[in-house]
Design a protein around this motif. Sequence first.
Motif, PDB file in Angstrom:
ATOM      1  N   ALA A  63       0.831  -1.208   0.000  1.00 42.30           N
ATOM      2  CA  ALA A  63       0.000   0.000   0.000  1.00 42.30           C
ATOM      3  C   ALA A  63       0.865   1.257   0.000  1.00 42.30           C
ATOM      4  CB  ALA A  63      -0.925  -0.015   1.212  1.00 42.30           C
ATOM      5  N   VAL A  64       1.929   1.261   0.811  1.00 38.99           N
ATOM      6  CA  VAL A  64       2.822   2.418   0.870  1.00 38.99           C
ATOM      7  C   VAL A  64       3.457   2.683  -0.487  1.00 38.99           C
ATOM      8  CG1 VAL A  64       5.029   3.226   1.796  1.00 38.99           C
ATOM      9  CG2 VAL A  64       3.292   2.312   3.341  1.00 38.99           C
ATOM     10  N   ASN A  65       3.952   1.622  -1.133  1.00 42.05           N
ATOM     11  CA  ASN A  65       4.615   1.822  -2.427  1.00 42.05           C
ATOM     12  C   ASN A  65       3.635   2.245  -3.515  1.00 42.05           C
ATOM     13  OD1 ASN A  65       7.096   1.270  -1.348  1.00 42.05           O
ATOM     14  ND2 ASN A  65       7.142  -0.876  -1.985  1.00 42.05           N
ATOM     15  N   THR A  68       2.979   5.835  -2.845  1.00 40.74           N
ATOM     16  CA  THR A  68       4.159   6.613  -3.231  1.00 40.74           C
ATOM     17  C   THR A  68       4.169   6.873  -4.733  1.00 40.74           C
ATOM     18  OG1 THR A  68       5.430   5.637  -1.404  1.00 40.74           O
ATOM     19  CG2 THR A  68       6.687   6.666  -3.188  1.00 40.74           C
ATOM     20  N   THR A  69       3.869   5.837  -5.509  1.00 42.55           N
ATOM     21  CA  THR A  69       3.816   5.984  -6.967  1.00 42.55           C
ATOM     22  C   THR A  69       2.726   6.969  -7.363  1.00 42.55           C
ATOM     23  OG1 THR A  69       4.627   3.724  -7.272  1.00 42.55           O
ATOM     24  CG2 THR A  69       3.491   4.751  -9.135  1.00 42.55           C
ATOM     25  N   TRP A  70       1.557   6.870  -6.716  1.00 39.40           N
ATOM     26  CA  TRP A  70       0.450   7.785  -7.024  1.00 39.40           C
ATOM     27  C   TRP A  70       0.831   9.229  -6.683  1.00 39.40           C
ATOM     28  CZ3 TRP A  70      -2.383  10.978  -3.757  1.00 39.40           C
ATOM     29  CH2 TRP A  70      -3.479  11.617  -4.358  1.00 39.40           C
ATOM     30  N   VAL A  98       3.899   7.490   5.473  1.00 36.32           N
ATOM     31  CA  VAL A  98       5.143   6.829   5.059  1.00 36.32           C
ATOM     32  C   VAL A  98       5.420   7.096   3.583  1.00 36.32           C
ATOM     33  CG1 VAL A  98       6.399   4.647   4.974  1.00 36.32           C
ATOM     34  CG2 VAL A  98       4.751   5.051   6.811  1.00 36.32           C
ATOM     35  N   ALA A  99       4.375   7.115   2.754  1.00 34.53           N
ATOM     36  CA  ALA A  99       4.560   7.381   1.320  1.00 34.53           C
ATOM     37  C   ALA A  99       5.126   8.782   1.093  1.00 34.53           C
ATOM     38  CB  ALA A  99       3.232   7.211   0.592  1.00 34.53           C
ATOM     39  N   LEU A 103       9.079  10.172  -0.537  1.00 33.63           N
ATOM     40  CA  LEU A 103       9.319  11.151  -1.607  1.00 33.63           C
ATOM     41  C   LEU A 103       9.985  12.423  -1.089  1.00 33.63           C
ATOM     42  CD1 LEU A 103       5.949  10.834  -3.563  1.00 33.63           C
ATOM     43  CD2 LEU A 103       8.203  10.016  -4.283  1.00 33.63           C
ATOM     44  N   GLY A 104      10.319  12.455   0.192  1.00 37.92           N
ATOM     45  CA  GLY A 104      10.952  13.634   0.760  1.00 37.92           C
ATOM     46  C   GLY A 104       9.977  14.711   1.164  1.00 37.92           C
ATOM     47  N   HIS A 105       8.680  14.376   1.264  1.00 37.05           N
ATOM     48  CA  HIS A 105       7.659  15.329   1.674  1.00 37.05           C
ATOM     49  C   HIS A 105       7.181  15.002   3.087  1.00 37.05           C
ATOM     50  CE1 HIS A 105       7.950  16.375  -2.448  1.00 37.05           C
ATOM     51  NE2 HIS A 105       7.173  15.412  -2.924  1.00 37.05           N
TER      52      HIS A 105
END
Length: 423
Positions: A63-65, A68-70, A98-99, A103-105
């Motif tokens: 779910a996190v990954n 993250t992609t979205w 976590v996502a 991404l650094g946000h």
Amino acid sequence: MSSTTRSNKRRKTEERRPRLRLLPQVVDELAANHPDQTWISIPKTNDPTSGFNDITYQQLKNAVNTATTWLKGSLPADPDITLPYLGPTDTRYIILTVAAIKLGHNLFLISPRNDDQTQLQLLEAADCKRILCASADADYAGSLISQSDLALQPHSLLVVPDEAILLRAPPSEISYRHSFEDLRHHTALTIHTSGSSGPIPKIVRLTHGYLAHEDTLAYFPPPIPLTYALFQKVRCFHGVPLYHAGGVLFGLLKGLFQRTVWVLPPAGAQLTPELIDACLRHGQCDALQTVPTLLESMVAESCYHETLSDLKWLWFGGGPLSESAGDKLLTINISAVHGFGSTEIALLPLLSVSPASWQCHHFHESAGVRFEPAQEPDGLHELVIVKRLAGDSPFQPCFELTTASDSVRTGDLWSRHPQDPGL
């Protein structure tokens, strides 16, 4: 001392030193080492008597990954974006947290209970350029955007994928190669206080160092604090919103660092004694964490006593429990713990007290708690956190947020126990 003795002593010290980790690293390690173990449990329907679905660590990573992609495809390439999120109390608060970090946000958890003026002030103070929301909150988020300068930004409103879609996501890999020391003082997550600190809530930017101090609890010198010991191998009802500081300290941090299995209520449901009782029974809970007002209501009704008596322990905090309710609670379940913490100082590590002293707190010496006489009213003392070591501040997350001072004044006034000066 021989060189062998010195070497063995140094090795033991290094073995006991916390390996501080970043949240994405924790998620990846849990999925690698315990892929099929339960991370969290959510209701199958809005009726908890219908049962619960256990979500695994592998599902969390997937779910996190996927999130993250979205996010990466929905956001500009700017660094360090603060992303306010509005949604029902479900697992997306943790997944998106976590996502965003990957991404650094940083996700900004804003309470949907704030009035519109407070929301707009918070969005402006945090320099937000867009809002993330669940589909159920799209109209509300859109109304906030229409009242703010966010309306001038393209794609100001981003509706996140449904929880069910994220939890059914297929496996994927997104590498995360940052070190803790590189990001220690960077913002990992933004929250705000309840509003008691001023006319509007205060924004608090939690650093990676603050969050990672949950990793140090296993390394406290004896005695081991209750804030660690109680939360191991337990299935506990989560009785505070995930956008609240308690949701971060319990639902996010203890659910990942301590592997506490949290049982969530139906998303968006108003917590009542009846709902909590159903979740405890049908969610197969060992323990309960909630606020004093709800616990008082359960203690007042005998129909809930059997459920409460079967629990390993009960944790309450965020306000006082009346003396009469607390005394009665201990006749139902003697393992009731009165916790204490706040957004800035996190959960202070506690030691056990006698049942007769349940209203008092006994803090672990590593917390650095000191009580200083208040100017007024007479006889009260202010709780002050004092840094125990120069430089790093092991076991004291508040100094990850306040690096310029060796003490933190909480403004909370306390009275000493009449017989025991340690309480």
